[in-house]
Design an enzyme around this catalytic site. Sequence first.
Site, short mmCIF file in Angstrom:
data_model
loop_
_atom_site.label_atom_id
_atom_site.label_comp_id
_atom_site.label_asym_id
_atom_site.label_seq_id
_atom_site.Cartn_x
_atom_site.Cartn_y
_atom_site.Cartn_z
N GLU A 91 0.96 -1.12 -0.06
CA GLU A 91 -0.26 -0.04 0.08
C GLU A 91 0.78 1.21 0.18
O GLU A 91 0.63 2.36 -0.79
CB GLU A 91 -1.03 -0.15 1.15
CG GLU A 91 -1.75 1.10 1.33
CD GLU A 91 -2.77 1.30 0.28
OE1 GLU A 91 -3.13 2.57 -0.06
OE2 GLU A 91 -2.97 0.32 -0.33
N TYR A 94 7.42 4.54 1.77
CA TYR A 94 7.71 5.86 2.15
C TYR A 94 9.31 6.04 2.87
O TYR A 94 9.56 5.42 3.88
CB TYR A 94 6.89 6.84 2.84
CG TYR A 94 7.07 7.86 3.29
CD1 TYR A 94 7.07 9.12 2.29
CD2 TYR A 94 7.57 8.41 4.49
CE1 TYR A 94 7.51 10.31 2.64
CE2 TYR A 94 7.98 9.59 4.88
CZ TYR A 94 7.92 10.62 3.95
OH TYR A 94 8.23 11.79 4.20
N GLY A 101 17.76 7.80 -1.16
CA GLY A 101 19.23 7.68 -1.91
C GLY A 101 20.36 6.72 -0.84
O GLY A 101 21.54 7.00 -1.22
N ILE A 104 17.40 2.80 1.82
CA ILE A 104 16.36 2.47 2.73
C ILE A 104 15.03 1.88 2.06
O ILE A 104 14.48 0.83 2.39
CB ILE A 104 16.24 3.65 3.38
CG1 ILE A 104 17.48 3.76 4.50
CG2 ILE A 104 15.07 3.29 4.56
CD1 ILE A 104 17.06 5.16 5.23
N ASN A 132 5.33 10.61 -10.99
CA ASN A 132 6.37 10.33 -9.98
C ASN A 132 7.59 9.65 -10.67
O ASN A 132 7.84 8.29 -10.38
CB ASN A 132 5.80 9.61 -8.70
CG ASN A 132 6.87 9.75 -7.67
OD1 ASN A 132 8.22 9.94 -7.85
ND2 ASN A 132 6.56 9.16 -6.46
N LYS A 133 8.31 10.38 -11.62
CA LYS A 133 9.28 9.67 -12.31
C LYS A 133 10.35 9.12 -11.61
O LYS A 133 10.84 7.83 -12.10
CB LYS A 133 9.90 10.68 -13.47
CG LYS A 133 10.82 10.31 -14.25
CD LYS A 133 10.53 10.23 -15.52
CE LYS A 133 11.65 9.90 -16.62
NZ LYS A 133 12.00 8.41 -16.65
N TYR A 139 11.35 1.58 -9.33
CA TYR A 139 10.50 0.47 -9.47
C TYR A 139 10.97 -0.56 -10.74
O TYR A 139 11.30 -1.79 -10.61
CB TYR A 139 9.05 0.69 -9.48
CG TYR A 139 8.61 1.07 -8.13
CD1 TYR A 139 8.71 0.70 -6.74
CD2 TYR A 139 7.51 2.19 -8.18
CE1 TYR A 139 8.59 1.12 -5.84
CE2 TYR A 139 7.19 2.82 -7.06
CZ TYR A 139 7.75 2.32 -5.93
OH TYR A 139 7.17 2.68 -4.50
#
Length: 171
Positions: A91, A94, A101, A104, A132-133, A139
């Site tokens: 979900e 963050y 970077g 994490i 959200n490039k 991903y």
Amino acid sequence: MEFTIRAATLEDCKDISRMILELAEYEKVSDQVKIAQRDLEQDGFSKNPFFHGIIAEVPEHLKSKEGHTKVGYSLYFYTYSSWKGRAVYMEDLYVMPEFRGKCIGKALMSKVSQLGLAAGCSQLNFTVLDWNKSSLDFYLKQGCWDVTSDLGYHCMRCEGDALEHLAQGDL
């Protein structure tokens, strides 16, 4: 950077709530957040939780400018694919801006994947905003693929009055 990934506990709900608000602010949808710390406590840590969570935590000497040691989180839950069987849905993923970077986010996503595989899941699903490039690139770099672009599926939602009308059988 030194950090640990661990299962979220009831005591983490205050920080998870804070980071949910930070994520919503980043995604420009702060007005959409309707849950509070108490909802997280009830929904994530009851006998039959609706979600599970993991926390990224740094040692005290690396705490954030605001004094936080809990610097990232992921919420996930198990679902089922009628074609592929067990699946895990992430979900949220963050990491506070000052800690990005530093691997994490990758560690959080890796942990959700490990937990999914241990539960017999064959896929990890999640959504990402089209603008959200940096996240899309992240991903894709992890081996994920865009279901919308490749298969044409769209994520749909029914809520509020529409959900009430649907539940009542109104057309």
